[in-house]
Design a protein around this motif. Structure first.
Motif, PDB file in Angstrom:
ATOM      1  N   ARG A  99     -26.972  40.518 -72.801  1.00  0.00           N
ATOM      2  CA  ARG A  99     -28.250  41.011 -73.316  1.00  0.00           C
ATOM      3  C   ARG A  99     -28.217  42.513 -73.580  1.00  0.00           C
ATOM      4  O   ARG A  99     -28.900  43.012 -74.464  1.00  0.00           O
ATOM      5  N   GLY A 100     -27.434  43.230 -72.797  1.00  0.00           N
ATOM      6  CA  GLY A 100     -27.360  44.675 -72.958  1.00  0.00           C
ATOM      7  C   GLY A 100     -26.736  45.113 -74.266  1.00  0.00           C
ATOM      8  O   GLY A 100     -26.805  46.292 -74.623  1.00  0.00           O
ATOM      9  N   ARG A 101     -26.141  44.162 -75.004  1.00  0.00           N
ATOM     10  CA  ARG A 101     -25.555  44.483 -76.312  1.00  0.00           C
ATOM     11  C   ARG A 101     -26.345  43.839 -77.450  1.00  0.00           C
ATOM     12  O   ARG A 101     -25.905  43.856 -78.597  1.00  0.00           O
ATOM     13  N   TRP A 102     -27.485  43.272 -77.116  1.00  0.00           N
ATOM     14  CA  TRP A 102     -28.340  42.664 -78.134  1.00  0.00           C
ATOM     15  C   TRP A 102     -29.258  43.741 -78.692  1.00  0.00           C
ATOM     16  O   TRP A 102     -30.058  44.333 -77.979  1.00  0.00           O
ATOM     17  N   ARG A 103     -29.143  44.010 -79.991  1.00  0.00           N
ATOM     18  CA  ARG A 103     -29.922  45.068 -80.637  1.00  0.00           C
ATOM     19  C   ARG A 103     -31.063  44.480 -81.444  1.00  0.00           C
ATOM     20  O   ARG A 103     -30.880  43.519 -82.188  1.00  0.00           O
ATOM     21  N   LEU A 104     -32.234  45.114 -81.310  1.00  0.00           N
ATOM     22  CA  LEU A 104     -33.401  44.742 -82.086  1.00  0.00           C
ATOM     23  C   LEU A 104     -33.784  45.916 -82.984  1.00  0.00           C
ATOM     24  O   LEU A 104     -33.694  47.079 -82.568  1.00  0.00           O
ATOM     25  N   VAL A 105     -34.209  45.594 -84.202  1.00  0.00           N
ATOM     26  CA  VAL A 105     -34.489  46.608 -85.219  1.00  0.00           C
ATOM     27  C   VAL A 105     -35.956  46.533 -85.639  1.00  0.00           C
ATOM     28  O   VAL A 105     -36.502  45.436 -85.805  1.00  0.00           O
ATOM     29  N   GLY A 106     -36.580  47.690 -85.823  1.00  0.00           N
ATOM     30  CA  GLY A 106     -37.950  47.714 -86.326  1.00  0.00           C
ATOM     31  C   GLY A 106     -38.313  49.087 -86.862  1.00  0.00           C
ATOM     32  O   GLY A 106     -37.781  50.100 -86.406  1.00  0.00           O
ATOM     33  N   PRO A 107     -39.237  49.146 -87.831  1.00  0.00           N
ATOM     34  CA  PRO A 107     -39.647  50.440 -88.411  1.00  0.00           C
ATOM     35  C   PRO A 107     -40.676  51.152 -87.534  1.00  0.00           C
ATOM     36  O   PRO A 107     -41.552  50.522 -86.930  1.00  0.00           O
ATOM     37  N   VAL A 108     -40.559  52.471 -87.475  1.00  0.00           N
ATOM     38  CA  VAL A 108     -41.451  53.298 -86.674  1.00  0.00           C
ATOM     39  C   VAL A 108     -41.729  54.594 -87.435  1.00  0.00           C
ATOM     40  O   VAL A 108     -40.799  55.212 -87.950  1.00  0.00           O
ATOM     41  N   HIS A 109     -42.983  54.993 -87.498  1.00  0.00           N
ATOM     42  CA  HIS A 109     -43.307  56.355 -87.932  1.00  0.00           C
ATOM     43  C   HIS A 109     -44.349  56.906 -86.987  1.00  0.00           C
ATOM     44  O   HIS A 109     -45.425  56.321 -86.797  1.00  0.00           O
ATOM     45  N   LEU A 110     -44.045  58.079 -86.398  1.00  0.00           N
ATOM     46  CA  LEU A 110     -44.904  58.665 -85.386  1.00  0.00           C
ATOM     47  C   LEU A 110     -45.448  60.024 -85.826  1.00  0.00           C
ATOM     48  O   LEU A 110     -44.800  60.758 -86.566  1.00  0.00           O
ATOM     49  N   ALA A 111     -46.613  60.327 -85.333  1.00  0.00           N
ATOM     50  CA  ALA A 111     -47.216  61.654 -85.461  1.00  0.00           C
ATOM     51  C   ALA A 111     -48.029  61.894 -84.196  1.00  0.00           C
ATOM     52  O   ALA A 111     -48.100  61.033 -83.315  1.00  0.00           O
ATOM     53  N   GLU A 112     -48.643  63.057 -84.105  1.00  0.00           N
ATOM     54  CA  GLU A 112     -49.421  63.371 -82.912  1.00  0.00           C
ATOM     55  C   GLU A 112     -50.651  62.484 -82.787  1.00  0.00           C
ATOM     56  O   GLU A 112     -51.134  62.237 -81.680  1.00  0.00           O
ATOM     57  N   THR A 113     -51.179  62.012 -83.907  1.00  0.00           N
ATOM     58  CA  THR A 113     -52.324  61.103 -83.894  1.00  0.00           C
ATOM     59  C   THR A 113     -52.046  59.958 -84.861  1.00  0.00           C
ATOM     60  O   THR A 113     -51.237  60.091 -85.791  1.00  0.00           O
ATOM     61  N   ARG A 114     -52.747  58.841 -84.665  1.00  0.00           N
ATOM     62  CA  ARG A 114     -52.603  57.726 -85.598  1.00  0.00           C
ATOM     63  C   ARG A 114     -53.082  58.116 -86.984  1.00  0.00           C
ATOM     64  O   ARG A 114     -52.495  57.708 -87.999  1.00  0.00           O
ATOM     65  N   GLU A 115     -54.146  58.891 -87.017  1.00  0.00           N
ATOM     66  CA  GLU A 115     -54.697  59.313 -88.316  1.00  0.00           C
ATOM     67  C   GLU A 115     -53.660  60.122 -89.099  1.00  0.00           C
ATOM     68  O   GLU A 115     -53.498  59.934 -90.312  1.00  0.00           O
ATOM     69  N   GLN A 116     -52.938  61.012 -88.405  1.00  0.00           N
ATOM     70  CA  GLN A 116     -51.916  61.811 -89.076  1.00  0.00           C
ATOM     71  C   GLN A 116     -50.745  60.940 -89.509  1.00  0.00           C
ATOM     72  O   GLN A 116     -50.183  61.136 -90.598  1.00  0.00           O
ATOM     73  N   ALA A 117     -50.359  59.967 -88.682  1.00  0.00           N
ATOM     74  CA  ALA A 117     -49.255  59.069 -89.043  1.00  0.00           C
ATOM     75  C   ALA A 117     -49.597  58.282 -90.302  1.00  0.00           C
ATOM     76  O   ALA A 117     -48.751  58.118 -91.201  1.00  0.00           O
ATOM     77  N   ILE A 118     -50.826  57.790 -90.398  1.00  0.00           N
ATOM     78  CA  ILE A 118     -51.245  57.040 -91.586  1.00  0.00           C
ATOM     79  C   ILE A 118     -51.250  57.941 -92.812  1.00  0.00           C
ATOM     80  O   ILE A 118     -50.789  57.552 -93.896  1.00  0.00           O
ATOM     81  N   GLU A 119     -51.721  59.161 -92.653  1.00  0.00           N
ATOM     82  CA  GLU A 119     -51.710  60.094 -93.773  1.00  0.00           C
ATOM     83  C   GLU A 119     -50.272  60.404 -94.208  1.00  0.00           C
ATOM     84  O   GLU A 119     -49.989  60.511 -95.409  1.00  0.00           O
ATOM     85  N   ASP A 120     -49.354  60.512 -93.250  1.00  0.00           N
ATOM     86  CA  ASP A 120     -47.946  60.771 -93.566  1.00  0.00           C
ATOM     87  C   ASP A 120     -47.353  59.683 -94.457  1.00  0.00           C
ATOM     88  O   ASP A 120     -46.647  59.977 -95.434  1.00  0.00           O
ATOM     89  N   VAL A 121     -47.606  58.399 -94.116  1.00  0.00           N
ATOM     90  CA  VAL A 121     -46.939  57.310 -94.829  1.00  0.00           C
ATOM     91  C   VAL A 121     -47.603  56.994 -96.161  1.00  0.00           C
ATOM     92  O   VAL A 121     -47.099  56.155 -96.916  1.00  0.00           O
ATOM     93  N   ARG A 122     -48.685  57.695 -96.463  1.00  0.00           N
ATOM     94  CA  ARG A 122     -49.271  57.561 -97.794  1.00  0.00           C
ATOM     95  C   ARG A 122     -48.244  57.971 -98.856  1.00  0.00           C
ATOM     96  O   ARG A 122     -48.316  57.536-100.017  1.00  0.00           O
TER      97      ARG A 122
END
Length: 383
Positions: free
Chosen positions: A227-250
């Protein structure tokens, strides 16, 4: 929970089509340089030949170049589309790159993700996964140094063998998305699993089934999956606030969503919604990805832990939803706040701070008295 490592999965996406490819490749290198500086452990680079947005056709060549731009990252093919190639040459390139990187290479394998790639070489989509399972066995034998004779519609091997021995015991990983092809092939040859569709709506539901397949089929062939070699992949975009993160990905989310909906013929990776607001809701509400804060990323990874029963590295699927500066900030926030949560690196630091806080009044007073005493002993000395 064991200490978790983190990495980058770099397809890479450069949407919409028509961008300067030279500049795009340089941005990809910038991502690897940043990940290396921030303490990420590994990066995987894809192979694609069509559709105009995923621009790296040869991950071997890119890794050979990129390894000179990073100090610590391990670099893997994410993934080589094995049915497109003669397995002898794939084995030779992997062994060669293991030497060139001095053991920082990983070999990721898959049947091929873009239907247009397969169509251009006349490989029927209905035969692609069966071809991959057969090719994986041939490749594994070649990597072990065995002589192989094999004949398919795509290649002929006659008493073939690799002339290079490996530099290291480099890891081999097999991609898994929706079907059982990935875990079947990985378990047969004792490879690790690279779950590219882990966060898609269907992907969450298949995680436990895929690992069950790994364990059952691995036992048949004398392999114990880790299990320690099982890799999972997913997209992430972070900012200090959710509102800023949403504005970023616009900046780029719509272009990426349009690519998955109208250009890339891959039903397992298809955005929902026709407006920016609808697509943000799809990413966040169905669990496909994170557009939010470090706390949201922590929650997502803990959800994956629970759904899967436990896994090893988490790979951030690189995208260009945001401008390069906002993307870099996202990686910095992830490294600063998310990684320590799962690696325990902040525990001693917080304990040291709390210890100092508990003795602050006592030691501050004693320190002031010591300074005053020293000053009194030498009244004519400069302070």
């Amino acid at each position: 929970m064991s200490r978790k490592s983190f990495g980058i999965f770099l397809a890479p996406y450069h949407c919409p089509a028509g961008q300067n490819p030279t500049a795009a490749f340089e941005r990809d290198l910038d991502v690897l340089r940043l990940a290396d500086a921030l303490g990420f452990a590994e990066a995987w680079i894809g192979e694609h030949h069509s559709c105009g947005s995923e621009l790296i056709p040869d991950p071997f060549l890119f890794i050979a170049h990129a390894v000179n731009h990073v100090r610590h990252l391990r670099l893997g093919t994410g993934v080589v589309s094995l049915p497109y190639h003669n397995p002898l040459w794939t084995a030779e390139r992997a062994l060669f790159l293991d030497h060139l990187t001095r053991g920082r290479f990983m070999l990721g394998l898959g049947p091929g993700a873009l239907p247009t790639d397969a169509a251009m070489i006349g490989l029927p989509l209905a035969e692609q996964r069966a071809a991959f399972e057969a090719d994986v066995e041939v490749l594994a034998a070649l990597l072990r140094g065995e002589r192989v004779t094999a004949k398919t519609d795509r290649y002929t091997l006659v008493d073939a063998m690799t002339q290079l021995a490996p530099y290291s015991d480099f890891e081999v990983a097999v991609a898994a998305v929706a079907s059982a092809t990935g875990p079947r092939a990985a378990a047969r040859i004792g490879a690790s699993l690279l779950s590219l569709g882990a966060t898609t709506p269907d992907g969450f539901a298949t995680l436990a089934r895929h690992w069950d397949m790994m364990e059952r089929r691995g036992a048949e062939y004398g392999h114990t999956p880790q299990r320690g070699r099982w890799r999972l992949v997913g997209p992430v975009h972070l900012a200090e606030t959710r509102e800023q993160a949403i504005e970023d990905v616009r900046y780029g989310l719509d272009d990426w969503a349009d690519y998955t909906q109208h250009v890339l013929a891959a039903p397992h990776l298809r955005a929902a919604g026709s407006t920016f607001a609808e697509r943000v809701v799809w990413v966040t509400d169905c669990g496909m990805g994170v557009i939010g804060t470090p706390a949201d990323a922590i929650e997502q990874i803990e959800r994956l832990e629970a759904e899967s029963g436990g896994f090893g590295p988490f790979l951030l699927m690189h995208h260009e939803w945001a401008r390069p500066d906002a993307t870099a900030r996202s990686y910095e926030l992830f490294a600063r706040h998310v990684m320590p949560h799962f690696q325990g690196t902040g525990v001693r630091l917080r304990a040291a701070a709390e210890y100092a806080r508990s003795r602050w009044e006592e030691l501050d007073q004693a320190h002031g008295q010591a300074i005053q005493a020293a000053t009194s002993r030498h009244p004519d000395a400069a302070t």
